[in-house]
Each structure stands twice: as C-alpha cells, then as structure tokens.
Scaffold this active site. Structure first.
Site, PDB file in Angstrom:
ATOM      1  N   ARG A   1       6.856  14.215  -3.950  1.00 44.33           N
ATOM      2  CA  ARG A   1       8.097  14.868  -4.334  1.00 44.33           C
ATOM      3  C   ARG A   1       8.779  15.850  -3.943  1.00 44.33           C
ATOM      4  O   ARG A   1       9.714  16.794  -4.016  1.00 44.33           O
ATOM      5  CB  ARG A   1       8.754  14.130  -5.295  1.00 44.33           C
ATOM      6  CG  ARG A   1       9.713  13.513  -6.332  1.00 44.33           C
ATOM      7  CD  ARG A   1       9.216  13.176  -7.534  1.00 44.33           C
ATOM      8  NE  ARG A   1      11.228  12.740  -8.558  1.00 44.33           N
ATOM      9  CZ  ARG A   1      10.578  12.825  -9.817  1.00 44.33           C
ATOM     10  NH1 ARG A   1       9.796  13.872 -10.359  1.00 44.33           N
ATOM     11  NH2 ARG A   1      11.370  12.593 -10.181  1.00 44.33           N
TER      12      ARG A   1
ATOM     13  N   ILE B   1      17.866  13.241  -9.058  1.00 45.69           N
ATOM     14  CA  ILE B   1      16.667  11.739  -8.266  1.00 45.69           C
ATOM     15  C   ILE B   1      15.585  11.813  -9.031  1.00 45.69           C
ATOM     16  O   ILE B   1      15.604  11.999 -10.453  1.00 45.69           O
ATOM     17  CB  ILE B   1      15.600  12.926  -7.567  1.00 45.69           C
ATOM     18  CG1 ILE B   1      14.639  12.362  -6.870  1.00 45.69           C
ATOM     19  CG2 ILE B   1      14.967  13.674  -8.695  1.00 45.69           C
ATOM     20  CD1 ILE B   1      13.290  13.835  -5.589  1.00 45.69           C
ATOM     21  N   SER B   2      15.723  10.133  -9.310  1.00 45.94           N
ATOM     22  CA  SER B   2      15.091   9.353 -10.005  1.00 45.94           C
ATOM     23  C   SER B   2      13.564   9.331 -10.538  1.00 45.94           C
ATOM     24  O   SER B   2      13.230  10.097  -9.976  1.00 45.94           O
ATOM     25  CB  SER B   2      15.727   7.791  -9.706  1.00 45.94           C
ATOM     26  OG  SER B   2      16.708   7.547  -9.188  1.00 45.94           O
ATOM     27  N   GLN B   3      13.339   9.085 -11.526  1.00 50.75           N
ATOM     28  CA  GLN B   3      12.146   9.387 -11.877  1.00 50.75           C
ATOM     29  C   GLN B   3      11.134   8.497 -11.050  1.00 50.75           C
ATOM     30  O   GLN B   3      11.450   7.380 -10.550  1.00 50.75           O
ATOM     31  CB  GLN B   3      12.504   8.767 -13.285  1.00 50.75           C
ATOM     32  CG  GLN B   3      10.816   8.646 -14.085  1.00 50.75           C
ATOM     33  CD  GLN B   3      10.837   7.788 -15.831  1.00 50.75           C
ATOM     34  OE1 GLN B   3      12.122   7.621 -16.266  1.00 50.75           O
ATOM     35  NE2 GLN B   3       9.930   7.717 -16.893  1.00 50.75           N
ATOM     36  N   PRO B   4       9.914   8.844 -10.583  1.00 50.80           N
ATOM     37  CA  PRO B   4       9.311   8.447 -10.107  1.00 50.80           C
ATOM     38  C   PRO B   4       8.568   6.970 -10.427  1.00 50.80           C
ATOM     39  O   PRO B   4       8.502   6.334  -9.729  1.00 50.80           O
ATOM     40  CB  PRO B   4       7.529   9.326 -10.011  1.00 50.80           C
ATOM     41  CG  PRO B   4       8.405  10.935 -10.951  1.00 50.80           C
ATOM     42  CD  PRO B   4       9.307  10.267 -11.377  1.00 50.80           C
TER      43      PRO B   4
END
Ligand code: SAM
Length: 218
Positions: free
Chosen positions: A32, A58-61
């Site tokens: 990431r 960027i979205s949460q993993p």
C-alpha cells in the site's frame, strides 16, 4: 515495510475479512505504501483511510479486502471499477483476472497520480485508467462481468445495472453522505436483481450525472 504489510495481512485474516489466497498474494505484491503520497507513507499499514489529495482518500485496507472478497473475481472476468483514486484497488483487481480492468476517475490529478503509481508495477498490463464520469459507467467496453464502485452513491446508477452482464455481480456502497450500506447485486436477468447487504461503511461521495450533485466551492 514488508514486515508491517505482513502484519496487516495477518490481522485481516485473523479478523475474518481476508479469506482468499489470491487476494493475499495480490496484497503482498502491491504494498500500500507504493500507492500513497510521501506525507502519509508512514501510516500506509494502518487500517485507516488515508488522504491522497483533492479531498479524496485511499480506502481502509479491510474495506478494500471486504469489497474484493465480495466481488468474487474469476480469472475470466472483465471488470469495471468506478473511482480509481490511488489505483491500489484497481491494481489488486488486475492481479486477480486475466482480462481487462477498466477504472474510471473524474479528477484529472488523481488519474495522473494513479498512473504514476502504476508505473512501479510494469507487469500489470491489464489495468486501463480512464478519465470520466464513472456514474455513467463505461458503455464503450460494456457489458462487464463485475463492477465495483468505490464511492458512495445516493442510489444505484441505472447505467451500471444496464452495463452488468446477466449472471454478473456489482459491489456498491449507497446511502446518504453520513453512512452507507454496502450491497452486492447479482443480475439474474435483464430486469431482475438480487441484493445482499455486506454492512455499513463510510465513503467519499460518488459525484456526476447519476451520483450526488457537486457543491460549488465558495
Ligand atoms: N479505489 C480507490 C483506491 O484504491 O485508492 C479509492 C477510491 S476513493 C474512496 C473514491 C474515488 O471516487 C475518488 O478518487 C473520487 O474522485 C472518485 N469519484 C467520485 N465520483 C466519481 C465519478 N462520478 N466518476 C469517477 N470517479 C469518481
């Protein structure tokens, strides 16, 4: 940082979010930290959304993993992603299929950002990043086996339902601007769709013709 990446992956497996070996492999191959701006790199392996500029994230993993698991990608799937952002989610999808992944982003600076992030992974040749209003889908390359929308929509855009193949699946968060329900939609025939809830999340809004109306800045 690969130790931190492995630790995040381990945690997502322990929490029951990450199940697929293929998705795990993609996460190992696509750290990431390679998809976030320099000022937030030290937070890349925290399970939180991160600022990527232009008021986008960027979205949460764990959210990326939950959505990717729900999409159930097969090697033969042609995929449409709406909301390229950093390009991380699109790159993960591109590792899971042998067909093309078309990813649409409406902010030109983010199209550039995602393309430059992707240059670090020359082996990925099947991710096509396109500038446009993704709420209208991408008629030129339709129909799609799978569609993933990574921004919240007030309702499911009709063009996306039309551009999904019969038997195909879409994952999309929808609701108001505070909280949205993520649903998985399976197209049974031209007019019949099965819906299943995946849970409640918080996303940046999908703007555009079939999304939320853009607020003009003062
Ligand atoms: N998938 C991204 C990633 O891996 O970094 C994160 C996506 S971010 C949560 C949502 C993205 O949707 C933003 O980059 C935003 O600019 C984009 N977006 C919002 N409305 C859009 C539209 N109508 N067409 C295309 N992109 C849109």
């Amino acid at each position: 940082m690969s130790y931190q990446n492995r630790q995040l992956i381990w945690k997502m497996k322990k929490d029951g979010h990450l199940k697929s070996k293929e998705i795990e492999q993609a996460l190992l191959e696509l750290p990431r930290e390679k998809f976030v701006p320099a000022n937030v790199k030290r937070f890349a392996y925290e399970n939180t959304p991160l600022d990527i500029g232009k008021r986008q994230t960027i979205s949460q993993p764990a959210t990326v993993v939950i959505m990717t698991e729900a999409l159930d990608v097969k090697k033969t799937d042609k995929i449409l992603e709406i909301g390229t952002g950093s390009g991380w989610q699109g790159a993960i999808l591109a590792k899971l299929t042998k067909k093309n992944v078309y990813s649409v982003e409406h902010i030109p600076e983010l199209v550039k950002f995602a393309k430059s992030n992707l240059e670090q992974f020359p082996e990925i040749k099947n991710l096509k990043i396109i500038k446009g209003d993704g709420s209208k889908g991408l008629k030129k390359y339709a129909p799609f086996d799978k569609i993933m929308v990574t921004a919240a929509s007030p309702e499911v855009p009709k063009p996306l339902l039309d551009q999904l193949k019969v038997g195909g699946k879409m994952v999309i968060p929808y609701g108001d601007s505070y909280s949205q329900e993520m649903i998985s939609i399976t197209k049974k025939n031209k007019t019949k769709f099965d819906r299943a809830s995946i849970g409640f999340f918080n996303f940046v809004p999908l703007l555009g013709k079939y999304g939320f109306k853009e607020k003009k800045e003062e």
